[in-house]
Design a protein around this motif. Sequence first.
Motif, mmCIF file in Angstrom:
data_model
loop_
_atom_site.group_PDB
_atom_site.id
_atom_site.type_symbol
_atom_site.label_atom_id
_atom_site.label_comp_id
_atom_site.label_asym_id
_atom_site.label_seq_id
_atom_site.Cartn_x
_atom_site.Cartn_y
_atom_site.Cartn_z
ATOM 1 N N ALA A 131 -6.090 2.115 7.100
ATOM 2 C CA ALA A 131 -4.879 2.211 7.908
ATOM 3 C C ALA A 131 -3.701 1.573 7.170
ATOM 4 O O ALA A 131 -2.600 2.121 7.133
ATOM 5 C CB ALA A 131 -5.101 1.547 9.260
ATOM 6 N N VAL A 132 -3.961 0.415 6.555
ATOM 7 C CA VAL A 132 -2.899 -0.280 5.828
ATOM 8 C C VAL A 132 -2.467 0.542 4.616
ATOM 9 O O VAL A 132 -1.286 0.706 4.330
ATOM 10 C CB VAL A 132 -3.378 -1.674 5.386
ATOM 11 C CG1 VAL A 132 -2.318 -2.361 4.555
ATOM 12 C CG2 VAL A 132 -3.723 -2.511 6.586
ATOM 13 N N LEU A 133 -3.468 1.103 3.921
ATOM 14 C CA LEU A 133 -3.172 1.912 2.747
ATOM 15 C C LEU A 133 -2.212 3.052 3.094
ATOM 16 O O LEU A 133 -1.325 3.396 2.318
ATOM 17 C CB LEU A 133 -4.492 2.483 2.216
ATOM 18 C CG LEU A 133 -4.440 3.329 0.950
ATOM 19 C CD1 LEU A 133 -4.077 2.457 -0.229
ATOM 20 C CD2 LEU A 133 -5.775 4.006 0.711
ATOM 21 N N MET A 134 -2.373 3.613 4.288
ATOM 22 C CA MET A 134 -1.583 4.789 4.645
ATOM 23 C C MET A 134 -0.189 4.450 5.160
ATOM 24 O O MET A 134 0.678 5.317 5.180
ATOM 25 C CB MET A 134 -2.326 5.625 5.685
ATOM 26 C CG MET A 134 -3.566 6.294 5.085
ATOM 27 S SD MET A 134 -4.662 7.000 6.312
ATOM 28 C CE MET A 134 -3.920 8.602 6.565
ATOM 29 N N VAL A 135 0.057 3.214 5.599
ATOM 30 C CA VAL A 135 1.372 2.917 6.176
ATOM 31 C C VAL A 135 2.126 1.791 5.474
ATOM 32 O O VAL A 135 3.272 1.533 5.816
ATOM 33 C CB VAL A 135 1.269 2.560 7.681
ATOM 34 C CG1 VAL A 135 0.630 3.685 8.459
ATOM 35 C CG2 VAL A 135 0.518 1.263 7.894
ATOM 36 N N PRO A 144 8.296 -2.590 2.000
ATOM 37 C CA PRO A 144 6.945 -2.157 1.655
ATOM 38 C C PRO A 144 6.118 -3.322 1.118
ATOM 39 O O PRO A 144 6.649 -4.209 0.454
ATOM 40 C CB PRO A 144 7.174 -1.113 0.557
ATOM 41 C CG PRO A 144 8.538 -0.614 0.793
ATOM 42 C CD PRO A 144 9.316 -1.780 1.322
ATOM 43 N N ILE A 145 4.851 -3.305 1.423
ATOM 44 C CA ILE A 145 3.946 -4.352 0.941
ATOM 45 C C ILE A 145 2.666 -3.681 0.455
ATOM 46 O O ILE A 145 2.516 -2.467 0.536
ATOM 47 C CB ILE A 145 3.557 -5.346 2.058
ATOM 48 C CG1 ILE A 145 2.986 -4.579 3.256
ATOM 49 C CG2 ILE A 145 4.694 -6.217 2.445
ATOM 50 C CD1 ILE A 145 1.965 -5.335 4.016
ATOM 51 N N SER A 146 1.749 -4.496 -0.035
ATOM 52 C CA SER A 146 0.392 -4.011 -0.235
ATOM 53 C C SER A 146 -0.533 -5.155 0.123
ATOM 54 O O SER A 146 -0.142 -6.317 0.060
ATOM 55 C CB SER A 146 0.179 -3.576 -1.677
ATOM 56 O OG SER A 146 -1.067 -2.925 -1.779
ATOM 57 N N VAL A 155 -8.191 0.024 -3.474
ATOM 58 C CA VAL A 155 -8.286 1.483 -3.446
ATOM 59 C C VAL A 155 -7.184 2.105 -4.298
ATOM 60 O O VAL A 155 -7.429 2.996 -5.110
ATOM 61 C CB VAL A 155 -8.186 2.019 -2.003
ATOM 62 C CG1 VAL A 155 -8.173 3.537 -2.010
ATOM 63 C CG2 VAL A 155 -9.338 1.515 -1.173
ATOM 64 N N SER A 156 -5.952 1.617 -4.122
ATOM 65 C CA SER A 156 -4.837 2.321 -4.749
ATOM 66 C C SER A 156 -4.770 2.086 -6.262
ATOM 67 O O SER A 156 -4.157 2.864 -6.971
ATOM 68 C CB SER A 156 -3.516 1.916 -4.095
ATOM 69 O OG SER A 156 -3.264 0.553 -4.295
ATOM 70 N N GLN A 157 -5.401 1.022 -6.761
ATOM 71 C CA GLN A 157 -5.240 0.696 -8.177
ATOM 72 C C GLN A 157 -6.429 1.026 -9.067
ATOM 73 O O GLN A 157 -6.340 0.910 -10.278
ATOM 74 C CB GLN A 157 -4.922 -0.797 -8.333
ATOM 75 C CG GLN A 157 -3.519 -1.155 -7.930
ATOM 76 C CD GLN A 157 -2.488 -0.426 -8.757
ATOM 77 O OE1 GLN A 157 -2.512 -0.465 -9.969
ATOM 78 N NE2 GLN A 157 -1.586 0.270 -8.093
ATOM 79 N N LEU A 158 -7.568 1.413 -8.483
ATOM 80 C CA LEU A 158 -8.744 1.590 -9.330
ATOM 81 C C LEU A 158 -8.513 2.655 -10.386
ATOM 82 O O LEU A 158 -8.861 2.488 -11.544
ATOM 83 C CB LEU A 158 -9.978 1.913 -8.487
ATOM 84 C CG LEU A 158 -11.286 1.900 -9.289
ATOM 85 C CD1 LEU A 158 -11.494 0.567 -9.967
ATOM 86 C CD2 LEU A 158 -12.467 2.202 -8.402
ATOM 87 N N ASP A 159 -7.859 3.755 -9.982
ATOM 88 C CA ASP A 159 -7.620 4.838 -10.941
ATOM 89 C C ASP A 159 -6.849 4.349 -12.153
ATOM 90 O O ASP A 159 -7.211 4.638 -13.293
ATOM 91 C CB ASP A 159 -6.851 5.979 -10.270
ATOM 92 C CG ASP A 159 -7.807 6.945 -9.592
ATOM 93 O OD1 ASP A 159 -8.987 6.971 -10.006
ATOM 94 O OD2 ASP A 159 -7.385 7.645 -8.666
#
Lengths: 319, 308
Positions: A241-245, A260-262, A269-273
């Motif tokens: 949910a956090v990843l999407m918003v 915006p935050i992370s 999830v967002s950085q593994l690639d």
Amino acid sequence: MNFRRTLIGFASVLPASLIAVILFLAIYYWPAVKFNGLEFIVGTSWNLGNTYGTPIMRNGVAMLPGAHYGILFLIAGTLLSTLIALLIAVPVGVGAAIFLAEAVPGRLRLWLSFLVELLAAVPSVVFGLWGYAVLIPLMGHTVFPIMQRLLGFIPFFAGPTGSGYGLLTAGVVLALMIVPLIAATLRDAILAEPMVVRESAAALGATRFETVWQVVLPGVRKILIGVTILATGRALGETMAVLMVSGNALNYLPPNIYSPISTMAAFIVSQLDSALQDPTGLAVRSLAEVALVLSVISVGVNTIARLVLYRAGLKEARL
Amino acid sequence: MSSPTMNSGAAMTANAMTTISPRDAAARIARMRRRQLRSRTGWALCGIAFGLLGLAMSWILLMVMVRGISALTPTVFLEVTQGTGGGLLNAIEGTLLIGVGSMLLAVPFGIAAGLYAAQFSHTLFARVIRFMADVLVGVPSIVLGYFGYVTMVEWLGWNFSLAAACITVAILCLPYICRTTELALSQVPAAMQEAAYALGAGEGRVAWKISLPVAMPGILTGVLLAFAISVGETAPLIYTAGWSSYLWSGQIVRSPVGYLTYAIWAFINEPFAAANALAYAAAFLVTFIVLAISIGARLVLLKRQGAR
């Protein structure tokens, strides 16, 4: 005796898998710890370095030139979004629990409580979908500009308001996800308070609300504290949910509540690639360190919550 | 009503009780009004809190229903994903495979752990199990996914695969099954087990013939809820299951599988209406399956309580 031995064999899979998870992460992240040191939790820049450069050695660890890993901005994003979620969820959860336990007649209460419990089962990615499709446009176009106009004199509420992705939106979605847990647990606790307590308060001339607010609620105080901590743990580790918003911000501390935050979980999830682009593997190992920091915080919070709930007499907390 | 009046004789007490000065009376009424107002405000705020919760929740469910149902076409169930269009057959199949596979792994070990923790609850190992289960519940699911990625996907070289996904989700579900099993077993009357022991039954026979059958509804509830979790999870699957637009190849390693929650997350970000429709269809299916299982699990529990 043979039965018991077989049973122990099967039963030990659970402890073994936990130990495996912790051990493996620890072994895997060790080079990253050696390289990053304390800078990891006080620095605010996550930089893979020059991915085309020749790897160099430092502290006995191969690294790309210019690589630097600091996750203070992630820790800040995680803690701030959880804090906002709690500020919203605790009052709403307490109010909803009181309403369910004391204001709704029997049959209807069963149905409404059932509904609240079902909502706790809605998958987090569906909350994320709602946040993405409904909440973000609403926040970005309407709510944030109004808030900025009304509350802009408070430093953290001043503009710019951005697009709707960010700290407050993440906090609201997280709040929605933990309210059912708080409301359902507290409702059970309120209903379990002895009737004598209520009757005594009524006999002293208290109104029904005074009875609930000043007599029943203090009686379930410890359970409220425990379930709040439990909800904190859940919000800290929430990913999809956090990843999407949240807007997945990189390398800066949020200047205001709309920014915006992370969070640590979403970041993994967002950085593994992109971390896989690092030929020395240091970036992936640093991600393992993020995972470990997150686990330590989350497990610690969860353990405290269970201790508090256990001492409050709630032997089986909701999982 | 103050104490000096009470002390100065019966006549005066009677006098003091019958005559309240008008100012006092007015003050009392004002105070009563204030208290009533405060109480009403309190109830109103509680009602608003519940209303907010209800509003947000109905909004979420309605959005999923309305947009999801309008996106549900026969194609969704009959075809596999093609690029960002087509159907979701591959994802539906993958979600069920992961759910069933992870339950096959988690159920025996989870129930065994719960059985041990309940039957031998005084032992050190039982306490270790309980503690570890609580800790494992606290580990964020993405961390388990990351663990699955670095161990199975990378180190063991399974790549994105059904096996990696099932094992990761099974670890996630273990503590839930363990704790619900333990809870259900702890409610089995001790007298029943003691009677069996007295008749000469061994530990294994008591567990298989007495404890587990009696506690079955509770255990089943836990397993169903764990299944619902496995259907609704996303984070641990992204880096273990991968994504595939084809039906399952029959391989458990080195072959990625699709699943519904991925379709929600990935396709809502696509700039195409067809992809977004698939995301809503997937969201509807996931929500529907998870809620149906949760309702079913609670009905199992209610039925048992009704039978008593």
